[in-house]
Write a protein that holds these residues in place. Sequence first.
Motif, PDB file in Angstrom:
ATOM      1  N   GLU A   1       2.721   8.037  -7.619  1.00 10.17           N
ATOM      2  CA  GLU A   1       3.010   9.609  -7.571  1.00 10.17           C
ATOM      3  C   GLU A   1       2.786  10.052  -6.050  1.00 10.17           C
ATOM      4  O   GLU A   1       3.732  10.771  -5.478  1.00 10.17           O
ATOM      5  N   ASN A   2       1.638   9.585  -5.456  1.00  8.39           N
ATOM      6  CA  ASN A   2       1.537  10.030  -4.197  1.00  8.39           C
ATOM      7  C   ASN A   2       0.947   9.040  -3.082  1.00  8.39           C
ATOM      8  O   ASN A   2      -0.270   9.001  -3.032  1.00  8.39           O
TER       9      ASN A   2
ATOM     10  N   ALA B   1       0.834   8.351  -0.075  1.00  9.82           N
ATOM     11  CA  ALA B   1      -0.149   8.597   1.118  1.00  9.82           C
ATOM     12  C   ALA B   1      -1.306   9.219   1.095  1.00  9.82           C
ATOM     13  O   ALA B   1      -2.192   8.746   1.512  1.00  9.82           O
ATOM     14  N   LEU B   2      -1.416  10.067  -0.022  1.00  8.32           N
ATOM     15  CA  LEU B   2      -2.754  10.400  -0.509  1.00  8.32           C
ATOM     16  C   LEU B   2      -3.837   9.315  -1.137  1.00  8.32           C
ATOM     17  O   LEU B   2      -4.795   9.291  -0.579  1.00  8.32           O
ATOM     18  N   VAL B   3      -3.156   8.409  -1.779  1.00  3.80           N
ATOM     19  CA  VAL B   3      -3.916   7.364  -2.338  1.00  3.80           C
ATOM     20  C   VAL B   3      -4.502   6.477  -1.024  1.00  3.80           C
ATOM     21  O   VAL B   3      -5.469   6.214  -1.166  1.00  3.80           O
ATOM     22  N   GLN B   4      -3.707   6.166   0.099  1.00  2.64           N
ATOM     23  CA  GLN B   4      -3.973   5.677   1.071  1.00  2.64           C
ATOM     24  C   GLN B   4      -5.204   6.347   1.824  1.00  2.64           C
ATOM     25  O   GLN B   4      -6.230   5.766   2.283  1.00  2.64           O
ATOM     26  N   ALA B   5      -5.183   7.492   1.792  1.00  8.62           N
ATOM     27  CA  ALA B   5      -5.947   8.616   2.604  1.00  8.62           C
ATOM     28  C   ALA B   5      -7.415   8.491   1.930  1.00  8.62           C
ATOM     29  O   ALA B   5      -8.369   8.862   2.447  1.00  8.62           O
ATOM     30  N   PHE B   6      -7.283   8.147   0.399  1.00  8.91           N
ATOM     31  CA  PHE B   6      -8.771   7.725  -0.010  1.00  8.91           C
ATOM     32  C   PHE B   6      -9.479   6.594   0.182  1.00  8.91           C
ATOM     33  O   PHE B   6     -10.221   6.424  -0.074  1.00  8.91           O
ATOM     34  N   GLY B   7      -8.812   5.693   1.063  1.00  5.79           N
ATOM     35  CA  GLY B   7      -9.297   4.151   1.292  1.00  5.79           C
ATOM     36  C   GLY B   7      -8.800   3.227   0.925  1.00  5.79           C
ATOM     37  O   GLY B   7      -9.239   1.954   1.016  1.00  5.79           O
ATOM     38  N   ILE B   8      -7.508   3.372   0.155  1.00  3.66           N
ATOM     39  CA  ILE B   8      -6.901   2.040  -0.512  1.00  3.66           C
ATOM     40  C   ILE B   8      -5.846   1.634   0.370  1.00  3.66           C
ATOM     41  O   ILE B   8      -4.996   2.577   0.675  1.00  3.66           O
ATOM     42  N   ASN B   9      -5.718   0.516   0.414  1.00  2.00           N
ATOM     43  CA  ASN B   9      -4.597  -0.509   1.237  1.00  2.00           C
ATOM     44  C   ASN B   9      -3.338  -0.414   0.453  1.00  2.00           C
ATOM     45  O   ASN B   9      -3.202  -1.324  -0.344  1.00  2.00           O
TER      46      ASN B   9
ATOM     47  N   ALA C   1      -1.693   6.398  -9.405  1.00  2.43           N
ATOM     48  CA  ALA C   1      -1.592   7.271  -8.497  1.00  2.43           C
ATOM     49  C   ALA C   1      -0.683   6.826  -7.410  1.00  2.43           C
ATOM     50  O   ALA C   1      -0.085   8.142  -6.933  1.00  2.43           O
TER      51      ALA C   1
END
Lengths: 294, 235
Positions: free
Chosen positions: A181-182, A184-192, A178
């Motif tokens: 692909e994106n 910024a969005l993965v980080q916005a889900f709480g993943i460092n 993930a």
Amino acid sequence: MEIFGIPTQALFGQLLIGLINGSFYALLSLGLAVIFGLLNIINFTHGAQYMMGAFCAYFLFTRLGIGYWWALAIAPLAVGLVGMVIERLMLARLYKLDHLYGLLLTFGLALIIQGLFPNEYGTSEIPYAMPQELSGGRNLGFMFLPNYRAWVILASIVMCLATWFVIEKTRLGSYLRAATENPALVQAFGINVPRMITLTYGFGVALAAFAGVMAAPIYQVNPLMGADLIIVVFAVVVIGGMGSIMGSIVTGFALGLIEGLTKVFYPEASNTVIFIIMAIVLMIKPAGLFGTQR
Amino acid sequence: MSEAALLSVAGLNAWYGESHVLHGVEFEVPRGEVVTLLGRNGVGKTTTLKAIMGMVARREGSIRFDGTQIIALPSDRIARLGVAFCPEERGVFASLNVYENLLLPPEVRPGGLTVEQVFELFPNLKERLASQGTKLSGGEQQMLAIGRILRTGARLLLLDEPTEGLAPVIVQQIGHIISRLKAEGFTILLVEQNFRFASRVADRHYVMESGRMVDMIPNAELESNLEKVHEYLGV
């Protein structure tokens, strides 16, 4: 006994060499694919990091008396750690720029590393003994199979499949895919994500070092051992498709075998066959056999 | 900041490179309410959501979530506090199947929906678990995008145009789900251009123009302010 007019011993001997080379192509191109997938960086330092793995095993043995099996674990960790420092201090500054900048930085690093080692160790091969447990070999009837080479093939296949499994079939792997692909969005889900990138680079580098340790008893240790190999490995990556995990594994082994067969049937082309295939693949399927256009 | 506000934004400025996009944005989202940001295209609604989520590199001002100042936090830390974001383009990952997409956001707090509860809300998803995420229809992708953040236990949901490009029947379904989520205690900040949809689900509406908050209309007063709303939205 002969096949197509070639003695079976010679044919299978070359196929075995092809498979050994393919093992290294697969391990190295897999590391490159993992790194490119997440970091968008073409890691030209990979060959130097492979060489550092072999040297690390050599140092562990000559300075600390630590043998092959421990080196197989310690060298990837140590070189991977150096890789993580490089990622944090240097590569992290380039992610917003074109791929070319990462390639140039890693190419420069490779030149520096490969330029420093010969000052101390020259350019001739330094022997590194294979583990006692794997000396000798067995006669399979149609060919002689050295134990160490069988181990290299097996270890490479296991390592490649384990990496594929983690990336394609686990939760951690889904984070990696993930983030490819994106991010910024993965980080916005709480993943460092920055930490994941550092660890991924470290892992890709560790794979190169692991290959380096396995190569040390076969090819000997040499500051330039990665320099020539990496050119072929890049061709493998291009053929398989940049960033494709299964592509790099399958293509690595397949091209090793094709190279081996070419040595049997048309030796003059054995050094160029991979590059010829690369040129054809680029013309027909520019994203590579397993790759997708990014 | 009022006691009841779960989210309180004050003097928020944000930039994309040299471009100054938000100019001192101020608003509050009371706990348990559905609040919409209305406005024409390009007025800064999505940027406001992204700034709250920490996804805009340069931002200044104050964003307090449940009393904690989050303006300087990276987006993963903001998510871990209990804020979840559903982007306008849905952000369904092509390299992940539906189930992997659903399980992607980690649980940040207890109290999120279970996977079974998500299937109860969006039964379509259960039948498509092994499909590639982006092979779903637009409506199903939207359900997946909302469903996956409900698992996380986040208390504040930031939904960016969840009805965009969807068939009326799906829009209606999403409206029901937002009302149900509100009834279950979720606080929702919704970016919408479709104010008719917004009027059915929201408690209050903030109106943005040129990167500024220009008006706040309680939902009960929306009907009496229709002319003004039409003017704001250029309808």
